[in-house]
Design an enzyme around this catalytic site. Structure first.
Site, PDB file in Angstrom:
ATOM      1  N   ILE A  15     119.127  45.431 -24.297  1.00 59.64           N
ATOM      2  CA  ILE A  15     117.878  45.341 -23.551  1.00 59.64           C
ATOM      3  C   ILE A  15     117.909  46.422 -22.463  1.00 59.64           C
ATOM      4  O   ILE A  15     118.928  46.586 -21.785  1.00 59.64           O
ATOM      5  CB  ILE A  15     117.751  43.952 -22.895  1.00 59.64           C
ATOM      6  CG1 ILE A  15     117.794  42.851 -23.971  1.00 59.64           C
ATOM      7  CG2 ILE A  15     116.467  43.843 -22.080  1.00 59.64           C
ATOM      8  CD1 ILE A  15     116.656  42.907 -24.949  1.00 59.64           C
ATOM      9  N   VAL A  66     110.437  41.940 -23.502  1.00 61.68           N
ATOM     10  CA  VAL A  66     110.958  42.264 -24.836  1.00 61.68           C
ATOM     11  C   VAL A  66     109.945  41.936 -25.934  1.00 61.68           C
ATOM     12  O   VAL A  66     109.334  40.878 -25.940  1.00 61.68           O
ATOM     13  CB  VAL A  66     112.272  41.492 -25.083  1.00 61.68           C
ATOM     14  CG1 VAL A  66     112.772  41.719 -26.506  1.00 61.68           C
ATOM     15  CG2 VAL A  66     113.345  41.948 -24.105  1.00 61.68           C
ATOM     16  N   ASP A  67     109.752  42.913 -26.845  1.00 61.00           N
ATOM     17  CA  ASP A  67     108.896  42.756 -28.031  1.00 61.00           C
ATOM     18  C   ASP A  67     107.451  42.428 -27.656  1.00 61.00           C
ATOM     19  O   ASP A  67     106.744  41.773 -28.428  1.00 61.00           O
ATOM     20  CB  ASP A  67     109.456  41.647 -28.954  1.00 61.00           C
ATOM     21  CG  ASP A  67     110.848  41.997 -29.473  1.00 61.00           C
ATOM     22  OD1 ASP A  67     111.617  41.072 -29.771  1.00 61.00           O
ATOM     23  OD2 ASP A  67     111.166  43.196 -29.552  1.00 61.00           O
ATOM     24  N   HIS A 110     110.154  46.441 -34.926  1.00 63.04           N
ATOM     25  CA  HIS A 110     110.554  45.039 -34.914  1.00 63.04           C
ATOM     26  C   HIS A 110     110.202  44.428 -36.278  1.00 63.04           C
ATOM     27  O   HIS A 110     109.088  44.656 -36.775  1.00 63.04           O
ATOM     28  CB  HIS A 110     109.836  44.287 -33.784  1.00 63.04           C
ATOM     29  CG  HIS A 110     110.219  42.847 -33.679  1.00 63.04           C
ATOM     30  ND1 HIS A 110     111.410  42.428 -33.123  1.00 63.04           N
ATOM     31  CD2 HIS A 110     109.586  41.721 -34.100  1.00 63.04           C
ATOM     32  CE1 HIS A 110     111.476  41.110 -33.206  1.00 63.04           C
ATOM     33  NE2 HIS A 110     110.384  40.652 -33.789  1.00 63.04           N
ATOM     34  N   ALA A 166     109.331  48.360 -45.692  1.00 65.99           N
ATOM     35  CA  ALA A 166     108.085  48.610 -44.951  1.00 65.99           C
ATOM     36  C   ALA A 166     108.390  49.343 -43.644  1.00 65.99           C
ATOM     37  O   ALA A 166     107.660  50.257 -43.236  1.00 65.99           O
ATOM     38  CB  ALA A 166     107.366  47.291 -44.671  1.00 65.99           C
ATOM     39  N   ARG A 185     123.976  47.243 -16.207  1.00 67.84           N
ATOM     40  CA  ARG A 185     122.940  47.763 -17.113  1.00 67.84           C
ATOM     41  C   ARG A 185     122.345  49.029 -16.508  1.00 67.84           C
ATOM     42  O   ARG A 185     122.066  49.989 -17.217  1.00 67.84           O
ATOM     43  CB  ARG A 185     121.847  46.719 -17.327  1.00 67.84           C
ATOM     44  CG  ARG A 185     122.239  45.617 -18.279  1.00 67.84           C
ATOM     45  CD  ARG A 185     121.068  44.673 -18.529  1.00 67.84           C
ATOM     46  NE  ARG A 185     121.533  43.501 -19.265  1.00 67.84           N
ATOM     47  CZ  ARG A 185     121.604  43.462 -20.592  1.00 67.84           C
ATOM     48  NH1 ARG A 185     121.242  44.515 -21.318  1.00 67.84           N
ATOM     49  NH2 ARG A 185     122.055  42.388 -21.207  1.00 67.84           N
TER      50      ARG A 185
HETATM   51  N1  LIG Z   1     112.976  46.196 -21.836  1.00 68.53           N
HETATM   52  C1  LIG Z   1     113.049  46.221 -23.181  1.00 68.53           C
HETATM   53  N2  LIG Z   1     114.188  46.651 -23.758  1.00 68.53           N
HETATM   54  C2  LIG Z   1     114.303  46.617 -25.126  1.00 68.53           C
HETATM   55  C3  LIG Z   1     115.497  47.042 -25.732  1.00 68.53           C
HETATM   56  C4  LIG Z   1     115.664  46.961 -27.102  1.00 68.53           C
HETATM   57  C5  LIG Z   1     114.622  46.515 -27.904  1.00 68.53           C
HETATM   58  C6  LIG Z   1     114.835  46.420 -29.377  1.00 68.53           C
HETATM   59  N3  LIG Z   1     114.760  45.026 -29.789  1.00 68.53           N
HETATM   60  C7  LIG Z   1     115.619  44.061 -29.296  1.00 68.53           C
HETATM   61  C8  LIG Z   1     115.143  42.754 -29.113  1.00 68.53           C
HETATM   62  C9  LIG Z   1     115.971  41.757 -28.642  1.00 68.53           C
HETATM   63  C10 LIG Z   1     117.289  42.048 -28.316  1.00 68.53           C
HETATM   64  C11 LIG Z   1     118.199  40.954 -27.800  1.00 68.53           C
HETATM   65  O1  LIG Z   1     117.748  39.905 -27.303  1.00 68.53           O
HETATM   66  N4  LIG Z   1     119.526  41.185 -27.938  1.00 68.53           N
HETATM   67  C12 LIG Z   1     120.495  40.235 -27.466  1.00 68.53           C
HETATM   68  C13 LIG Z   1     120.864  40.556 -26.026  1.00 68.53           C
HETATM   69  C14 LIG Z   1     121.490  41.964 -25.942  1.00 68.53           C
HETATM   70  C15 LIG Z   1     121.675  42.368 -24.483  1.00 68.53           C
HETATM   71  O2  LIG Z   1     122.264  41.555 -23.726  1.00 68.53           O
HETATM   72  O3  LIG Z   1     121.181  43.482 -24.127  1.00 68.53           O
HETATM   73  C16 LIG Z   1     117.790  43.335 -28.498  1.00 68.53           C
HETATM   74  C17 LIG Z   1     116.955  44.359 -28.970  1.00 68.53           C
HETATM   75  C18 LIG Z   1     113.405  46.119 -27.333  1.00 68.53           C
HETATM   76  C19 LIG Z   1     113.243  46.169 -25.929  1.00 68.53           C
HETATM   77  C20 LIG Z   1     112.028  45.752 -25.266  1.00 68.53           C
HETATM   78  O4  LIG Z   1     111.031  45.340 -25.922  1.00 68.53           O
HETATM   79  N5  LIG Z   1     111.975  45.785 -23.905  1.00 68.53           N
END
Ligand SMILES: Nc1nc2ccc(CNc3ccc(C(=O)NCCCC(=O)O)cc3)cc2c(=O)[nH]1
Length: 203
Positions: free
Chosen positions: A91, A143-144, A108, A172, A64
């Protein structure tokens, strides 16, 4: 303000941002669109709008950190000042989020803090809520969970399916994300040292 939009797919929110920055009143310009997946429709939308695109395919990176490092290099190459995650499904590492703290926006499809994570609309339906919606927030490592910039509520109607509710929330999103981008790009809203939203009410 130079903006990058990160996508993973169709890019309907990207399209809404493209339309917004075209307006003469906009404080933002989209310098580059970056996708972690090749050949997605969002890349075609960007090209049609004359915006430069880059693909940083996460499958080609051993970690990553290396993937995020490449994204970071592209952002620096284009002199990007704000990053919008528009359906970006990877992520981001803490190192990347710290470097871009206060400059990373995400949309979101729920009224956070309710229904975090994936399939938020389905969670709302299953919870039986009568009001749903979307949230634009600064991205935090958790996340979120970042500071909320804008939200828009929509009704949950009887007979709603995941698809009909998702469509209503998406409409929206296409209003809330452009509005939030203008607030941050124009300097009206920022992220304070304490991690809370700051409003520059003199604007
Ligand atoms: N550190 C951080 N990074 C993010 C990256 C994308 C998004 C978009 N919303 C997301 C929210 C959840 C996911 C998720 O759980 N995907 C499945 C696993 C994918 C993977 O293995 O990467 C992806 C985007 C939000 C965040 C956040 O709130 N914080």
């Amino acid at each position: 303000t130079k903006v990058a939009v990160l996508i993973s797919g169709t890019g309907t929110n990207l399209q809404a941002l493209i339309e917004q920055v075209k307006r003469p009143s906009s404080a933002a310009e989209i310098a580059v669109v970056i996708s972690n997946r090749p050949g997605v429709q969002g890349l075609k939308r960007a090209s049609l709008a004359g915006i430069q695109t880059r693909v940083v395919d996460h499958k080609l990176y051993g970690s990553r950190a290396e993937f995020d490092g490449t994204i970071d290099r592209v952002l620096e190459e284009f002199g990007v000042e704000l990053v919008c995650l528009a359906g970006f499904m990877r992520i981001l590492t803490g190192t990347f989020v710290k470097k871009w703290n206060g400059k990373l926006l995400n949309i979101h499809p729920s009224l956070l803090p309710s229904f975090k994570g994936v399939n938020a609309q389905k969670q709302a339906l299953q919870a039986g809520v009568r009001v749903a919606g979307c949230t634009v927030h600064f991205v935090a490592e958790e996340v979120d969970a970042g500071a909320i910039i804008a939200q828009e509520a929509v009704p949950v109607l009887s007979g709603d399916t995941e698809e009909s509710l998702s469509d209503r929330i998406r409409e929206a999103e296409h209003r809330a994300f452009p509005a939030a981008l203008e607030l941050v790009a124009g300097g009206a809203v920022g992220l304070g040292e304490d991690g809370h939203i700051t409003w520059n009410l003199l604007l």
